[in-house]
Design a protein around this motif. Structure first.
Motif, PDB file in Angstrom:
ATOM      1  N   UNK A   2      45.923 -44.529 111.218  1.00  0.00           N
ATOM      2  CA  UNK A   2      45.542 -44.522 109.811  1.00  0.00           C
ATOM      3  C   UNK A   2      45.917 -45.864 109.169  1.00  0.00           C
ATOM      4  N   UNK A   3      45.462 -46.027 107.954  1.00  0.00           N
ATOM      5  CA  UNK A   3      45.692 -47.279 107.235  1.00  0.00           C
ATOM      6  C   UNK A   3      46.104 -46.962 105.799  1.00  0.00           C
ATOM      7  N   UNK A   4      47.102 -47.677 105.320  1.00  0.00           N
ATOM      8  CA  UNK A   4      47.545 -47.520 103.932  1.00  0.00           C
ATOM      9  C   UNK A   4      47.665 -48.900 103.300  1.00  0.00           C
ATOM     10  N   UNK A   5      47.402 -48.976 102.011  1.00  0.00           N
ATOM     11  CA  UNK A   5      47.608 -50.212 101.262  1.00  0.00           C
ATOM     12  C   UNK A   5      48.781 -49.966 100.323  1.00  0.00           C
ATOM     13  N   UNK A   6      49.939 -50.491 100.691  1.00  0.00           N
ATOM     14  CA  UNK A   6      51.185 -50.205  99.970  1.00  0.00           C
ATOM     15  C   UNK A   6      51.969 -51.502  99.782  1.00  0.00           C
ATOM     16  N   UNK A   7      52.699 -51.584  98.684  1.00  0.00           N
ATOM     17  CA  UNK A   7      53.553 -52.750  98.423  1.00  0.00           C
ATOM     18  C   UNK A   7      52.789 -54.062  98.572  1.00  0.00           C
ATOM     19  N   UNK A   8      51.514 -54.025  98.230  1.00  0.00           N
ATOM     20  CA  UNK A   8      50.703 -55.236  98.257  1.00  0.00           C
ATOM     21  C   UNK A   8      50.214 -55.674  99.616  1.00  0.00           C
ATOM     22  N   UNK A   9      50.279 -54.771 100.608  1.00  0.00           N
ATOM     23  CA  UNK A   9      49.862 -55.170 101.959  1.00  0.00           C
ATOM     24  C   UNK A   9      49.229 -53.998 102.695  1.00  0.00           C
ATOM     25  N   UNK A  10      48.378 -54.305 103.667  1.00  0.00           N
ATOM     26  CA  UNK A  10      47.796 -53.268 104.517  1.00  0.00           C
ATOM     27  C   UNK A  10      48.779 -52.927 105.640  1.00  0.00           C
ATOM     28  N   UNK A  33      49.032 -50.431 108.943  1.00  0.00           N
ATOM     29  CA  UNK A  33      48.386 -49.504 109.869  1.00  0.00           C
ATOM     30  C   UNK A  33      49.484 -48.721 110.574  1.00  0.00           C
ATOM     31  N   UNK A  34      49.270 -47.431 110.743  1.00  0.00           N
ATOM     32  CA  UNK A  34      50.310 -46.608 111.355  1.00  0.00           C
ATOM     33  C   UNK A  34      49.697 -45.506 112.207  1.00  0.00           C
ATOM     34  N   UNK A  35      50.447 -45.071 113.195  1.00  0.00           N
ATOM     35  CA  UNK A  35      50.067 -43.930 114.011  1.00  0.00           C
ATOM     36  C   UNK A  35      50.777 -42.699 113.468  1.00  0.00           C
ATOM     37  N   UNK A  36      50.049 -41.597 113.417  1.00  0.00           N
ATOM     38  CA  UNK A  36      50.606 -40.354 112.900  1.00  0.00           C
ATOM     39  C   UNK A  36      50.382 -39.263 113.940  1.00  0.00           C
ATOM     40  N   UNK A  37      51.463 -38.557 114.299  1.00  0.00           N
ATOM     41  CA  UNK A  37      51.372 -37.475 115.277  1.00  0.00           C
ATOM     42  C   UNK A  37      52.263 -36.325 114.835  1.00  0.00           C
ATOM     43  N   UNK A  38      51.940 -35.137 115.321  1.00  0.00           N
ATOM     44  CA  UNK A  38      52.756 -33.968 115.022  1.00  0.00           C
ATOM     45  C   UNK A  38      52.288 -33.234 113.786  1.00  0.00           C
ATOM     46  N   UNK A  39      52.966 -32.133 113.496  1.00  0.00           N
ATOM     47  CA  UNK A  39      52.644 -31.271 112.367  1.00  0.00           C
ATOM     48  C   UNK A  39      53.060 -31.952 111.061  1.00  0.00           C
ATOM     49  N   UNK A  40      52.129 -32.177 110.129  1.00  0.00           N
ATOM     50  CA  UNK A  40      52.485 -32.836 108.864  1.00  0.00           C
ATOM     51  C   UNK A  40      53.512 -32.059 108.034  1.00  0.00           C
ATOM     52  N   UNK A  41      53.697 -30.768 108.338  1.00  0.00           N
ATOM     53  CA  UNK A  41      54.699 -29.991 107.605  1.00  0.00           C
ATOM     54  C   UNK A  41      56.069 -30.030 108.272  1.00  0.00           C
ATOM     55  N   UNK A  42      56.161 -30.654 109.440  1.00  0.00           N
ATOM     56  CA  UNK A  42      57.446 -30.763 110.151  1.00  0.00           C
ATOM     57  C   UNK A  42      58.297 -31.862 109.504  1.00  0.00           C
ATOM     58  N   UNK A  43      59.602 -31.909 109.810  1.00  0.00           N
ATOM     59  CA  UNK A  43      60.452 -32.964 109.251  1.00  0.00           C
ATOM     60  C   UNK A  43      59.936 -34.351 109.654  1.00  0.00           C
TER      61      UNK A  43
END
Length: 222
Positions: free
Chosen positions: A3-11, A13-23
Motif C-alpha cells: 500500500x501507499x500513504x502520503x504522510x508527513x509530507x512524503x510518500x 510505501x508499506x507492506x501490510x499483513x495479518x488481521x487489521x483488528x489484531x494488535x
C-alpha cells in the motif's frame, strides 16, 4: 498487500499483513534495505499481529526526499500510525530502523506498546568510521547514506538523554562481538530494558532467524 500513504509530507510505501483488528506491529528495516528485508518474518508475526512493514524515506519505493534527519524519519512512522488509525503499536527496528524506532519511542511514549531494537547503535560518537564511497548500488538514496552517517557518527547529545525517557518495555538484541554496534549501551540507557545477545553479528534476523523469532516471541508474550 503493498500500500501507499502520503504522510508527513512524503510518500511512504508499506507492506501490510495479518488481521487489521489484531494488535499492530511495525517492522522497520535497516539502512539501504526495504520491507523485503523482513520476508518470512512478516508471515510469522502476521499469524497474530497486524503487521506493517514500511520502506523508510530514501529507501525502496518510498519517496526520496531529504533532508534525512533521523527524528523526522521517526515522525514519518508515527504519521503512518495516524494514517492507519493506530493509537499504540509495537515497533521492531533493525540497525538504522532501530534508531528510528527509539526516536519514535522517546518522542511519542504514548504511542509505543513495546519496543524491540535489533543491533541498533547508541547515540554516541563513532570513531574510525571508514568514509562512504558511492558505487552503483540502487534501491536507496545515496544522500540518505551521507545524511544518516553524519548523524550516526556525531549524534545530538540530547538523543542519549532521550533514551532515558523511553517508557515502553524494551528488548535490545545484540549481535555480540561480531557486531559493530555497542548495543549494550542502548540497553543500559533505557529504563528496564532487557538485553539478549545472539552472537552472529549485525544481521541477526537473517543469520539466525529462528533464534531471533524465539527471542522476540518470548519478549512479546512476557
Amino acid at each position: 498487500m503493498i500500500r501507499e500513504a502520503h504522510v508527513n509530507g512524503i510518500k511512504l510505501v508499506y507492506r501490510e499483513e495479518g488481521d487489521p483488528t489484531a494488535p499492530p506491529l511495525l517492522l522497520i528495516h535497516g539502512r539501504t534495505a526495504n520491507h523485503n528485508d523482513w520476508n518470512g518474518i512478516t508471515q510469522h508475526f502476521a499469524a497474530r499481529y497486524h503487521v506493517i512493514a514500511p520502506d523508510l524515506r530514501g529507501h525502496g519505493v518510498s519517496g526520496y526526499q531529504g533532508p534525512y534527519e533521523v527524528p523526522e524519519m521517526a515522525e514519518d512512522v508515527v504519521a503512518l500510525l495516524d494514517h492507519l488509525g493506530i493509537g499504540r503499536a509495537t515497533l521492531v527496528g533493525h540497525s538504522l530502523g532501530g534508531v528510528v524506532a527509539y526516536h519514535a519511542a522517546m518522542n511519542h511514549p504514548d504511542r509505543i506498546e513495546r519496543l524491540v531494537l535489533e543491533d541498533a547503535p547508541p547515540p554516541l560518537p563513532f570513531k574510525n568510521r571508514p568514509p562512504i564511497v558511492e558505487d552503483d548500488s540502487t534501491g536507496f538514496d545515496w544522500r540518505m547514506m551521507h545524511d544518516t552517517e553524519r548523524q550516526l557518527a556525531g549524534p545530538d547529545p540530547a538523543w542519549l538523554e532521550g533514551l532515558g525517557k523511553i517508557t515502553a518495555p524494551t528488548l535490545v538484541l545484540s549481535g555480540g562481538e561480531q557486531s559493530p554496534a555497542n548495543t549494550g549501551e542502548v540497553a543500559a540507557r533505557i529504563p528496564g530494558a532487557r538485553l539478549v545477545t545472539i552472537d552472529v553479528g549485525h544481521l541477526i534476523h537473517t543469520t539466525a532467524r529462528s533464534r531471533f523469532l524465539q527471542a522476540v516471541d518470548t519478549f512479546l508474550d512476557g
